[in-house]
Design a protein around this motif. Structure first.
Motif, PDB file in Angstrom:
ATOM      1  N   GLU A 187       0.936  -1.261   0.055  1.00  0.00           N
ATOM      2  CA  GLU A 187      -0.066  -0.203   0.239  1.00  0.00           C
ATOM      3  C   GLU A 187       0.400   1.520   0.151  1.00  0.00           C
ATOM      4  O   GLU A 187       0.237   2.215  -0.922  1.00  0.00           O
ATOM      5  CB  GLU A 187      -0.701  -0.114   1.082  1.00  0.00           C
TER       6      GLU A 187
ATOM      7  N   TRP B  34       1.948   3.670  -3.563  1.00  0.00           N
ATOM      8  CA  TRP B  34       1.361   4.551  -3.508  1.00  0.00           C
ATOM      9  C   TRP B  34       1.870   5.339  -2.297  1.00  0.00           C
ATOM     10  O   TRP B  34       1.514   5.942  -1.397  1.00  0.00           O
ATOM     11  CB  TRP B  34      -0.544   4.559  -3.608  1.00  0.00           C
TER      12      TRP B  34
ATOM     13  N   ASP C 193     -10.285   2.572  -2.320  1.00  0.00           N
ATOM     14  CA  ASP C 193      -9.605   3.970  -1.418  1.00  0.00           C
ATOM     15  C   ASP C 193      -8.527   3.077  -0.517  1.00  0.00           C
ATOM     16  O   ASP C 193      -7.690   2.309  -0.814  1.00  0.00           O
ATOM     17  CB  ASP C 193     -10.502   3.821  -0.298  1.00  0.00           C
ATOM     18  N   ALA C 194      -7.610   3.967  -0.473  1.00  0.00           N
ATOM     19  CA  ALA C 194      -6.261   4.266  -0.170  1.00  0.00           C
ATOM     20  C   ALA C 194      -6.556   2.997   1.325  1.00  0.00           C
ATOM     21  O   ALA C 194      -7.531   3.153   2.394  1.00  0.00           O
ATOM     22  CB  ALA C 194      -5.638   5.315   0.839  1.00  0.00           C
TER      23      ALA C 194
ATOM     24  N   ARG D  76      -6.160  -1.629  -1.305  1.00  0.00           N
ATOM     25  CA  ARG D  76      -6.453  -1.507  -2.434  1.00  0.00           C
ATOM     26  C   ARG D  76      -5.644  -3.512  -3.030  1.00  0.00           C
ATOM     27  O   ARG D  76      -6.204  -3.780  -3.734  1.00  0.00           O
ATOM     28  CB  ARG D  76      -4.872  -0.816  -2.856  1.00  0.00           C
TER      29      ARG D  76
END
Length: 686
Positions: free
Chosen positions: A459, A462, A489-490, A493
């Motif tokens: 994650e 990003w 959404d963060a 993912r």
């Protein structure tokens, strides 16, 4: 220009510049009116030890850059030669192998006056910067000796005291020109955090404004900010966009700052940014400039200042191309003094780097965007990143390592061998080339992470909002794969992670290896710093590659994708039409094979082949190589199933456990029909 020569041995050489071949976009000389002083600022940034000319990349080399500076100083005698950081670090082999001493020597020889520190000045830690680089050369310090002033107004010790000089003033007659230096406050995430653990990096604008006030108190008439932070693109709109770190910094700068010489993002731009408080002045726009990278360009700023009042009458700026497109040689001829330094550095590097390590079975490329060179994207999976990660996994097997990760910023060149990507393979790879790929000399660190922490690491690819690079794709070793939903959404993912085809559960423990930069949480991968049972292998990343080649004999590209994007899982409903959007199915290196189509199955049922669009990406995310998978979901597949995506040509195969929801009958369909007339495993046709 001072003829300072000290790379390994002092050479007798004549000082002075060679003749000017041509001037590209320089501000024409104009006689200042009586009572006025013209002052020239020449700026570079992100030089990264590119001491030799590079026709392919358009880098002029140190000797030509020296002539450019000398020539423009002859036109404008009141000159300051300045830089915005990253002069050393991530250097080419000729400088890297000698601890960047050749770069220090050539910049001394061409008379660099002042520079902001960049994040790469901290590659070997704060102590190396202040105790080696910034200290005079001596028998006890043979690899140091930078004679310019390094500034870092926002670099503070933990007690709040300045860790570096903050400002510097140069006087020309009645006019005083003050300089502030600052570095991106993201530096702790860009270098090994252990090397800067004793430091804090203040907001750039806060430090710059404080230093500007101090310079005004000292009587500075002109104030120039040298900042190792830059605009994300060459577009004016992006430079002033306050949603990114650079635009926010510009917006917050005190109007006392008259110009900004920037760097870090390797962009070449020459902007004029209005300053509201300057309305009614002779000058109403602040120049904001950057000279690209590697000595390809030179920023030129010409200030005309009223001697009596200290007011700036005019500011002219230019971006000078040092190797114009299509030319056979740099614009400026080589300065003989600097050329002698670079020739000695190259000769010593040739001896050290000529040893063949093994063979390449095929070229290993970094990622790129459409229209960009190899390495223009750090956001896409690359054959080089995965190959380096696999070599590092191999090198740490004795510590129980199962998976290795490699940060894209640690890969500074492609590995093409003597065939250079266009000849025949296998092709020999030399020590010099391997060192150019990984110049940072990080050690490899083993640690244990849970499956949940592995998902957190993925994650973290990003990057935080406002980062100059929004996505950093980690290279991963053989057998490691994962699926993700780029639309989620963060924090949500990552869909599933597998090792050798078996899913990794959140509470599983996996032994992993990373370089010491990542191990300390570099590049905002904070979860790596949480790893337990840590063990430093004592092996340098470069040595791991050297040893791997010695043992295996060769290394080559694995064209199987280790990550694949899957969006649209909510459409998996029995008796309904589902549409899945697949992405990240293609590498971006020149000539690298792309599957024309992928085979998709669900619950053991073959859904067919689906065409892959292999167009190069235009952004810095890992979504190139896309396919749309549309099919009718049979009722018999309701429940938990395995989705498998296979690319026959590349060897890509990733799997994902999915939940197929039950749905009502769909009009016009035989509820018993299955794709291709097949039956799910364990069921009989009635």
């Amino acid at each position: 220009m001072s003829p300072v020569l000290s790379f390994r041995a002092r050479i007798a050489g004549a000082a002075g510049a060679a003749g000017l071949l041509a001037v590209a976009l320089a501000v024409p000389a104009q006689a200042a009116e009586e009572g006025q002083t013209e002052i020239q600022i020449l700026g570079i940034n992100d030089f990264h030890g590119r001491i030799l000319p590079d026709a392919f990349g358009g880098s002029a080399g140190a000797a030509s850059l020296a002539t450019a500076v000398d020539t423009l100083e002859d036109v404008y005698p009141n000159t300051v030669f300045a830089a915005a950081g990253d002069l050393i670090g991530a250097s080419t082999f000729e400088s890297f192998i000698a601890h960047d001493k050749p770069t220090i020597d050539v910049l001394n020889a061409m008379g660099l006056d002042v520079s902001a520190v960049g994040n790469h000045e901290f590659d070997q830690g704060y102590a190396d910067l202040v105790d080696r680089v910034m200290q005079p050369e001596s028998d006890a310090n043979p690899d140091g000796g930078a004679q310019w002033e390094y500034l870092g107004a926002n670099v503070r010790l933990l007690n709040g005291d300045p860790a570096l000089p903050e400002t510097w003033i140069q006087t020309f007659g009645e006019v005083e020109v003050g300089f502030i230096g600052a570095v991106t406050d993201e530096t702790p995430s860009l270098v090994s955090p252990d090397g800067v653990a004793m430091l804090e990096f203040e907001d750039e604008a806060v430090a710059a404004n404080r230093s500007a006030a101090a310079l005004e108190d000292e009587g500075a008439d002109v104030i120039v900010l040298l900042v190792h932070e830059g605009a994300p693109t060459v577009e004016y709109a992006d430079a002033v966009d306050t949603s990114n770190d650079f635009g926010a910094m510009l917006d917050a700068l005190d109007p006392a700052i008259d110009a900004v010489v920037s760097g870090h993002t390797h962009m070449a731009y020459d902007h004029d940014v209005p300053v509201a408080e300057w309305a009614g002045n002779a000058v109403t726009e602040r120049p904001v400039v950057s000279a690209g990278q590697y000595g390809m360009y030179l920023n030129q700023l010409i200030f005309t200042v009223d001697d009596a009042t200290g007011e700036i009458v005019s500011i002219d700026s230019a971006l000078i191309d040092l190797w114009e497109s299509g030319a056979d040689a740099p614009v400026y001829a080589e300065d003989p003094t600097v050329a002698e330094i670079t020739a000695l550095a190259a000769a010593e590097a040739d001896v050290l780097g000529a040893v063949d390590l093994g063979d390449l079975d095929g070229p290993l490329y970094r990622a790129r965007i459409e229209g960009g060179d190899s390495g223009s994207s750090r956001g896409a999976e690359s054959t080089l990143g995965n190959a380096v990660a696999e070599a590092q996994r191999w090198a740490t097997e004795g510590l129980g390592v199962q998976v290795a990760f490699m940060n894209p910023g640690g890969l500074r060149a492609d590995m093409l061998g003597e065939a250079l990507g266009t000849g025949e393979y296998p092709s020999a790879v030399t020590y010099k080339e391997a060192a150019s790929v990984q110049p940072f000399a990080n050690t490899l660190v083993a640690m244990t992470l849970t499956g949940e922490q592995l998902a957190a690491v993925l994650e973290e690819q990003w990057q935080p909002a406002g980062s100059s690079r929004p996505f950093l794709r980690l290279g991963t070793s053989d057998g490691f794969a994962y699926t993700y939903d780029p639309t989620a959404d963060a924090g949500e993912r990552i869909l599933e992670i597998t090792l050798d085809g078996e899913p990794i559960a959140g509470d599983d423990h996996v032994r992993i290896a990373v370089n010491s930069f990542l191990a300390a949480g570099g590049d905002n991968f904070a979860t790596f710093a949480e790893g337990v049972d840590r063990a430093d292998s004592g092996r340098i990343d470069l040595n791991a590659m050297v040893d791997y080649l010695a043992d295996q004999g060769s290394i080559g590209p694995d064209l199987a994708q280790h990550s694949v994007g899957v969006a649209g899982l909510d459409t998996l409903v029995a008796r309904r039409t589902a549409t899945l959007e697949l992405s990240s199915l293609a590498f971006t290196g020149a000539g690298e094979l792309v599957d024309p189509a992928v085979q998709v199955s669900l619950g053991g049922v073959d859904l067919g082949e689906f065409a892959v669009d292999g167009a190069l990406p235009t952004d810095l995310y890992d979504e190139q190589g896309t396919a749309t998978v549309t099919f009718d979901v049979p009722r018999e597949l309701a429940g938990t199933q395995e989705l498998v995506i296979t690319g026959a040509a590349t060897g890509t195969q990733v799997s994902l456990t999915v939940d197929v929801r039950n749905g009502g009958p769909k009009a016009g369909k035989d509820k018993k029909d299955l794709p291709n007339g097949k039956t799910p495993p364990g069921r009989d046709k009635k």
